[in-house]
Motif scaffolding. Structure first.
Motif, short mmCIF file in Angstrom:
data_model
loop_
_atom_site.label_atom_id
_atom_site.label_comp_id
_atom_site.label_asym_id
_atom_site.label_seq_id
_atom_site.Cartn_x
_atom_site.Cartn_y
_atom_site.Cartn_z
N GLN A 7 0.85 -1.18 0.00
CA GLN A 7 0.00 0.00 0.00
C GLN A 7 0.88 1.22 0.00
O GLN A 7 1.82 1.33 0.80
CB GLN A 7 -0.93 0.01 1.21
CG GLN A 7 -1.87 1.19 1.19
CD GLN A 7 -2.92 1.09 2.28
OE1 GLN A 7 -3.22 0.02 2.76
NE2 GLN A 7 -3.46 2.23 2.67
N ALA A 8 0.58 2.13 -0.91
CA ALA A 8 1.34 3.37 -1.00
C ALA A 8 0.37 4.53 -1.10
O ALA A 8 -0.56 4.50 -1.91
CB ALA A 8 2.26 3.35 -2.22
N ASP A 9 0.55 5.53 -0.24
CA ASP A 9 -0.23 6.76 -0.30
C ASP A 9 0.63 7.82 -0.98
O ASP A 9 1.66 8.23 -0.44
CB ASP A 9 -0.63 7.22 1.10
CG ASP A 9 -1.53 6.21 1.79
OD1 ASP A 9 -2.41 5.66 1.10
OD2 ASP A 9 -1.36 5.96 2.99
N ILE A 10 0.21 8.24 -2.15
CA ILE A 10 1.01 9.17 -2.96
C ILE A 10 0.31 10.52 -3.00
O ILE A 10 -0.67 10.69 -3.73
CB ILE A 10 1.21 8.62 -4.39
CG1 ILE A 10 1.80 7.21 -4.33
CG2 ILE A 10 2.08 9.55 -5.20
CD1 ILE A 10 1.70 6.45 -5.62
N PRO A 11 0.76 11.49 -2.21
CA PRO A 11 0.12 12.81 -2.23
C PRO A 11 0.57 13.62 -3.45
O PRO A 11 1.67 13.41 -3.98
CB PRO A 11 0.62 13.45 -0.93
CG PRO A 11 1.95 12.82 -0.68
CD PRO A 11 1.86 11.42 -1.23
N LEU A 12 -0.29 14.52 -3.88
CA LEU A 12 0.05 15.42 -4.97
C LEU A 12 1.00 16.48 -4.43
O LEU A 12 0.67 17.22 -3.51
CB LEU A 12 -1.21 16.07 -5.54
CG LEU A 12 -1.02 17.11 -6.64
CD1 LEU A 12 -0.30 16.52 -7.85
CD2 LEU A 12 -2.36 17.70 -7.04
N SER A 13 2.20 16.53 -4.98
CA SER A 13 3.22 17.45 -4.49
C SER A 13 2.86 18.90 -4.82
O SER A 13 2.32 19.20 -5.89
CB SER A 13 4.57 17.08 -5.13
OG SER A 13 5.53 18.06 -4.83
N ARG A 14 3.19 19.81 -3.87
CA ARG A 14 2.95 21.23 -4.11
C ARG A 14 3.82 21.76 -5.26
O ARG A 14 3.47 22.74 -5.89
CB ARG A 14 3.24 22.03 -2.85
CG ARG A 14 2.15 21.91 -1.80
CD ARG A 14 2.36 22.89 -0.66
NE ARG A 14 1.27 22.86 0.29
CZ ARG A 14 0.16 23.58 0.16
NH1 ARG A 14 0.01 24.36 -0.88
NH2 ARG A 14 -0.79 23.51 1.07
N GLY A 15 4.95 21.12 -5.48
CA GLY A 15 5.83 21.56 -6.56
C GLY A 15 5.58 20.87 -7.88
O GLY A 15 6.46 20.82 -8.74
#
Length: 203
Positions: A7-15
């Motif tokens: 399981q991987a939680d991949i957030p949308l990067s601010r950059g």
């Protein structure tokens, strides 16, 4: 038998790098981050249909494509089959919004995607979203918002007790007012004694 789960939680990067295409009836937004190890592409369409009230136009999110690299070590530590994979939506119709308005939703929404790696289940979680792919009035300016059903329901749940309290208070005030008026009117009228002993004997 050994069951291995990842399981991987991949957030949308601010950059994240952004690019897109703006059209009259079709628009596209592409976001990529971590040297394009992750790319999220959102496609929108604007359509119209006839209703009993006449023709109405709306826009919707029609397709999602998410490309991810499981050999990238930030979110995938020990992937079983490292490499690039693509997850896409299937016959999507989401974020449906009247034309000329922006879409706003604070609540979390989940959209399931189908991955090219059939052993993996991919879900896109959206929250605190404000979007408008068409009919933008000016740069960095949104049109009037169209709230998602979850936000509308939560707003109703917050305001309903207040509305009911105000209605109840109004009913109490009206009832007391009617009672007061009725009491004054009956007090000013001549009271006929109910005790027959108070009547003068006739005869």
């Amino acid at each position: 038998l050994q069951l291995i789960t990842e399981q991987a939680d991949i957030p949308l990067s601010r950059g994240a790098e952004m690019k897109g295409k703006c059209g009259t009836n079709e628009s596209e937004l592409e976001l990529s981050w971590l040297d394009q190890a992750y790319t999220l592409k959102l496609s929108f369409v604007k359509e119209g249909h006839n209703t009993s009230r006449g023709p109405e136009a709306f826009w919707r999110l029609s397709r999602i494509q998410f490309t991810y690299d499981t050999s990238e070590r930030t979110y995938f530590k020990d992937a079983v089959s490292p490499g690039k994979h693509t997850a896409s939506s299937h016959r999507l119709s989401a974020l449906v919004t009247p034309a000329g308005r922006s879409y706003e939703c604070q609540a979390q929404q989940t959209i399931s995607l189908v991955s090219s790696d059939h052993q993996k289940a991919v879900q896109l979680l959206l929250s605190e979203v404000r979007l408008q792919p068409f009919d933008i009035p000016a740069d960095f300016v949104f049109s009037e918002e169209h709230k998602c059903p979850v936000d509308q329901r939560e707003q109703l749940e917050e305001t309903l007790p207040l509305i009911l309290g105000l209605i109840l208070g109004l009913v109490i005030v009206i009832t007391l007012g009617i009672y007061h008026i009725h009491h004054k009117l009956t007090a000013s009228q001549v009271q006929i004694p109910r005790d027959r002993s108070q009547y003068k004997h006739m005869g």
